[in-house]
Design an enzyme around this catalytic site. Structure first.
Site, PDB file in Angstrom:
ATOM      1  N   HIS A 224       0.871  -1.191   0.000  1.00 46.28           N
ATOM      2  CA  HIS A 224       0.000   0.000   0.000  1.00 46.28           C
ATOM      3  C   HIS A 224       0.900   1.231   0.000  1.00 46.28           C
ATOM      4  CE1 HIS A 224      -3.479   2.414   0.610  1.00 46.28           C
ATOM      5  NE2 HIS A 224      -3.792   2.125   1.861  1.00 46.28           N
ATOM      6  N   HIS A 263      -2.094  -2.085  -9.556  1.00 49.83           N
ATOM      7  CA  HIS A 263      -3.111  -1.510  -8.679  1.00 49.83           C
ATOM      8  C   HIS A 263      -4.348  -2.379  -8.744  1.00 49.83           C
ATOM      9  CE1 HIS A 263      -5.754   1.414  -6.807  1.00 49.83           C
ATOM     10  NE2 HIS A 263      -4.663   2.033  -6.408  1.00 49.83           N
ATOM     11  N   ASP A 317       2.584   5.766  -6.204  1.00 49.32           N
ATOM     12  CA  ASP A 317       3.839   5.713  -5.459  1.00 49.32           C
ATOM     13  C   ASP A 317       5.073   5.813  -6.348  1.00 49.32           C
ATOM     14  OD1 ASP A 317       2.893   5.508  -2.819  1.00 49.32           O
ATOM     15  OD2 ASP A 317       2.309   3.439  -3.179  1.00 49.32           O
TER      16      ASP A 317
HETATM   17  N1  ACO Z   1       5.249  -6.090 -10.457  1.00 49.98           N
HETATM   18  C1  ACO Z   1       5.190  -7.206 -11.184  1.00 49.98           C
HETATM   19  N2  ACO Z   1       4.079  -7.954 -11.314  1.00 49.98           N
HETATM   20  C2  ACO Z   1       2.982  -7.508 -10.699  1.00 49.98           C
HETATM   21  C3  ACO Z   1       2.960  -6.345  -9.956  1.00 49.98           C
HETATM   22  C4  ACO Z   1       4.160  -5.605  -9.845  1.00 49.98           C
HETATM   23  N3  ACO Z   1       4.219  -4.482  -9.136  1.00 49.98           N
HETATM   24  N4  ACO Z   1       1.730  -6.151  -9.459  1.00 49.98           N
HETATM   25  C5  ACO Z   1       0.990  -7.167  -9.866  1.00 49.98           C
HETATM   26  N5  ACO Z   1       1.738  -8.012 -10.619  1.00 49.98           N
HETATM   27  C6  ACO Z   1       1.292  -9.230 -11.282  1.00 49.98           C
HETATM   28  C7  ACO Z   1       1.197 -10.371 -10.294  1.00 49.98           C
HETATM   29  O1  ACO Z   1       2.419 -11.063 -10.165  1.00 49.98           O
HETATM   30  C8  ACO Z   1       0.101 -11.201 -10.914  1.00 49.98           C
HETATM   31  O2  ACO Z   1       0.665 -11.904 -12.005  1.00 49.98           O
HETATM   32  P1  ACO Z   1       0.160 -13.397 -12.376  1.00 49.98           P
HETATM   33  O3  ACO Z   1      -1.300 -13.245 -12.688  1.00 49.98           O
HETATM   34  O4  ACO Z   1       0.987 -13.768 -13.530  1.00 49.98           O
HETATM   35  O5  ACO Z   1       0.397 -14.199 -11.126  1.00 49.98           O
HETATM   36  C9  ACO Z   1      -0.843 -10.158 -11.502  1.00 49.98           C
HETATM   37  O6  ACO Z   1      -0.042  -9.010 -11.734  1.00 49.98           O
HETATM   38  C10 ACO Z   1      -1.991  -9.781 -10.569  1.00 49.98           C
HETATM   39  O7  ACO Z   1      -1.446  -9.480  -9.286  1.00 49.98           O
HETATM   40  P2  ACO Z   1      -2.313  -9.468  -7.956  1.00 49.98           P
HETATM   41  O8  ACO Z   1      -1.404  -9.564  -6.805  1.00 49.98           O
HETATM   42  O9  ACO Z   1      -3.429 -10.434  -8.042  1.00 49.98           O
HETATM   43  O10 ACO Z   1      -2.967  -8.035  -8.034  1.00 49.98           O
HETATM   44  P3  ACO Z   1      -3.623  -7.289  -6.823  1.00 49.98           P
HETATM   45  O11 ACO Z   1      -4.735  -6.498  -7.354  1.00 49.98           O
HETATM   46  O12 ACO Z   1      -3.909  -8.191  -5.687  1.00 49.98           O
HETATM   47  O13 ACO Z   1      -2.401  -6.364  -6.337  1.00 49.98           O
HETATM   48  C11 ACO Z   1      -1.019  -4.625  -5.743  1.00 49.98           C
HETATM   49  C12 ACO Z   1      -2.370  -5.007  -6.354  1.00 49.98           C
HETATM   50  C13 ACO Z   1      -0.901  -5.188  -4.345  1.00 49.98           C
HETATM   51  C14 ACO Z   1      -0.957  -3.105  -5.665  1.00 49.98           C
HETATM   52  C15 ACO Z   1       0.129  -5.159  -6.635  1.00 49.98           C
HETATM   53  O14 ACO Z   1       0.018  -4.629  -7.933  1.00 49.98           O
HETATM   54  C16 ACO Z   1       1.498  -4.918  -6.060  1.00 49.98           C
HETATM   55  O15 ACO Z   1       1.978  -5.691  -5.234  1.00 49.98           O
HETATM   56  N6  ACO Z   1       2.184  -3.800  -6.491  1.00 49.98           N
HETATM   57  C17 ACO Z   1       3.469  -3.455  -5.945  1.00 49.98           C
HETATM   58  C18 ACO Z   1       3.282  -2.670  -4.642  1.00 49.98           C
HETATM   59  C19 ACO Z   1       2.739  -1.289  -4.873  1.00 49.98           C
HETATM   60  O16 ACO Z   1       3.217  -0.540  -5.717  1.00 49.98           O
HETATM   61  N7  ACO Z   1       1.725  -0.919  -4.059  1.00 49.98           N
HETATM   62  C20 ACO Z   1       1.108   0.413  -4.102  1.00 49.98           C
HETATM   63  C21 ACO Z   1      -0.279   0.351  -4.662  1.00 49.98           C
HETATM   64  S1  ACO Z   1      -0.990   1.970  -4.768  1.00 49.98           S
HETATM   65  C22 ACO Z   1      -1.336   2.337  -3.179  1.00 49.98           C
HETATM   66  O17 ACO Z   1      -1.684   1.521  -2.382  1.00 49.98           O
HETATM   67  C23 ACO Z   1      -1.167   3.702  -2.757  1.00 49.98           C
END
Ligand code: ACO
Length: 380
Positions: A224, A263, A317
Site C-alpha cells: 500500500h 493496482h 507511489d
Molecule cells: N510487479 C510485477 N508484477 C505484478 C505487480 C508488480 N508491481 N503487481 C501485480 N503483478 C502481477 C502479479 O504477479 C500477478 O501476475 P500473475 O497473474 O501472472 O500471477 C498479476 O499481476 C496480478 O497481481 P495481484 O497480486 O493479483 O494483483 P492485486 O490487485 O492483488 O495487487 C497490488 C495489487 C498489491 C498493488 C500489486 O500490484 C502490487 O503488489 N504492487 C506493488 C506494490 C505497490 O506498488 N503498491 C502500491 C499500490 S498503490 C497504493 O496503495 C497507494
C-alpha cells in the site's frame, strides 16, 4: 452444519462495501475525480486546504469559507502540551511510521471527549489531527537529528508550514507548490485498504483516533503506501539508467514485484502517476536529480513492454518517490508524507461512515474439518 457463503472473493476484489461522495475512480479509463473534479484540474489549480474543504463539504468553498477553514486548520498546527515530551522519548532509530501511528493514538489522551462521535465533534477532531500531524513528523525527524523542534508558523499554509518545521527555514514557493501537489494527489482514493480500515474501526462506534491509528498501520504496508519507500530503494539499487532494463527483467523473471506498479483498481496508468511524473521531471531538472527521473522512466518503459498487457502500470507511489527525494525528504519520511495527506480522506470517510453507520461484519468461509473427536492430550 453451516453452509458456505455464496461467494468468497479473495482480497474483496470488486466488492462494493461502502458508498462515498468524495472520490470516483474509473480504473479502466484511468480517471480519478474528487467530488466530480478531475485530479489533474485540482493538481493544477487547487491548494491542499481547498481540496480538503472540497472533500469534507462536497463542494468548493467560496473565498470567505476557504479563509475561515484555513484559519481553523492553522489554529490546530500546534501540538497539545506534553506531546513534544512524548516524542523526545521515542528511540531515534524508530521508524517514523511506527512513531506516527503511536503519536496519533496518543492524541486521544489530550482530547477531553475522545469518544464523541457526533458529526460536529468528528469534524473538530479531523481538523485537530490533520492540523498537528505535520508537527509530529517534523519534531520526530529533528529529534533524531539532535535538533530542537521548530514551532509551527500559523502564517504559513499546510505545506509550507510542514517544510518549515522540518528544515527550520521557509521553503521556496516552488518547493511548497510541489509538496502541495503531492498532498492534493494523495488526499483520497475510494475504498483503499487504509480507508476501509478506518471505516471498519469507526463502524464499531469506537473513536476517530482509533480509526486513524489503525489506518496508519494499514498504510505503512509495502503493498500500500509503503511502496513509495520501496520505489526509492529500488532506484538506489540501480547504478545507472543503462542498468534499469536488466534490473527489471531479472526481477520479473524471479516473479518479484516492481514497487510502484500495479493496482487493484487501475488497469490503466494511475492519473496521479501521470501528474506526479510531470512534477518529478521538473523537480529533478531543477535539483540536479535527472538520473533518478531517467531511471524511473526507463523502468516504466520496460514495464510497459513486458506487463502492460496484464494491466500493470505505474501507480501513485512510483513518481512520488523521485518527487519527495527532490523536495529533500529522507526515504523513511515518504510514507509519513502519504499519511499527512490521506488523513483528510480517512477523516472524511469516518464522517461518512458515522452518518448512517452499520457495523462491518462480513463472514468467513469455514474450510476446516467437522465432527472431529476430541483427543485427550496423552493420546495425541
Ligand atoms: N510487479 C510485477 N508484477 C505484478 C505487480 C508488480 N508491481 N503487481 C501485480 N503483478 C502481477 C502479479 O504477479 C500477478 O501476475 P500473475 O497473474 O501472472 O500471477 C498479476 O499481476 C496480478 O497481481 P495481484 O497480486 O493479483 O494483483 P492485486 O490487485 O492483488 O495487487 C497490488 C495489487 C498489491 C498493488 C500489486 O500490484 C502490487 O503488489 N504492487 C506493488 C506494490 C505497490 O506498488 N503498491 C502500491 C499500490 S498503490 C497504493 O496503495 C497507494
Amino acid at each position: 452444519m453451516t453452509t458456505a457463503p455464496a461467494s468468497f472473493v479473495k482480497g474483496l476484489e470488486g466488492i462494493v462495501a461502502a458508498q462515498t461522495e468524495m472520490s470516483f475512480i474509473d480504473g479502466v479509463e484511468g480517471v480519478l475525480e474528487y467530488v466530480g473534479i478531475a485530479i489533474g484540474d485540482l493538481a493544477k489549480h487547487s491548494t491542499f486546504e481547498e481540496t480538503v474543504y472540497l472533500l469534507w463539504n462536497k463542494r468548493l468553498p467560496k473565498k470567505q469559507e476557504l479563509e475561515a477553514f484555513t484559519k481553523e486548520l492553522r489554529a490546530n498546527y500546534a501540538l497539545p502540551d506534553g506531546m513534544l515530551d512524548r516524542i523526545r522519548t521515542v528511540p531515534k532509530q524508530a521508524e517514523p511510521m511506527h512513531m506516527l501511528r503511536t503519536m496519533v493514538s496518543a492524541l486521544a489522551m489530550h482530547d477531553e471527549s475522545p469518544n464523541d462521535n457526533s458529526v460536529e465533534a468528528a469534524r473538530e477532531k479531523s481538523l485537530k489531527i490533520l492540523g498537528c500531524t505535520p508537527a509530529i513528523v517534523a519534531a520526530f525527524d529533528r529529534h533524531r537529528r539532535g535538533l530542537d523542534p521548530v514551532a509551527p508558523d500559523a502564517g504559513l499554509g499546510f505545506s509550507a508550514n510542514f517544510l518549515y518545521m522540518l528544515n527550520g527555514e521557509k521553503p521556496t514557493d516552488a518547493m511548497t507548490r510541489a509538496f502541495d501537489i503531492c498532498m492534493i494527489t494523495h488526499a483520497d482514493h475510494g475504498l483503499n485498504n487504509s480507508t476501509f480500515t478506518a471505516r471498519v474501526v469507526i463502524s464499531t462506534l469506537s473513536d476517530m483516533y482509533s480509526a486513524m491509528t489503525a489506518a496508519i498501520g494499514s498504510l505503512r504496508g509495502p503493498l500500500h503506501g509503503g511502496a513509495n519507500e520501496g520505489v526509492m530503494k529500488m532506484l538506489n539499487e540501480i547504478p545507472t539508467v543503462a542498468d534499469a532494463e536488466k534490473y527489471v527483467m531479472d526481477k520479473l523473471a524471479k516473479k518479484d514485484r516492481i514497487m510502484g506498479f500495479g493496482h487493484r483498481v487501475y488497469k490503466a496508468k494511475d492519473p496521479r502517476a501521470a501528474e506526479l511524473m510531470t512534477l518529478a521531471e521538473q523537480l529533478a531538472r531543477d535539483t540536479g536529480n535527472m538520473d533518478l527521473y531517467e531511471k524511473s522512466h526507463a523502468i516504466e518503459l520496460v514495464m510497459e513492454r513486458e506487463v502492460a498487457s496484464k494491466g500493470i502500470y505505474p501507480n501513485v507511489d512510483f513518481y512520488s518517490a523521485t518527487t519527495y527525494h527532490c523536495i529533500g525528504l529522507k526515504l523513511d519520511l515518504f510514507t509519513p508524507m502519504f499519511a499527512l495527506s490521506r488523513i483528510a480522506g480517512w477523516a472524511g470517510h469516518v464522517i461518512e461512515q458515522l452518518d448512517g453507520n452499520r457495523l462491518f461484519r462480513p463472514k468467513a468461509e469455514y474450510v476446516g474439518p467437522h465432527a472431529v473427536a476430541y483427543t485427550p492430550i496423552d493420546k495425541r
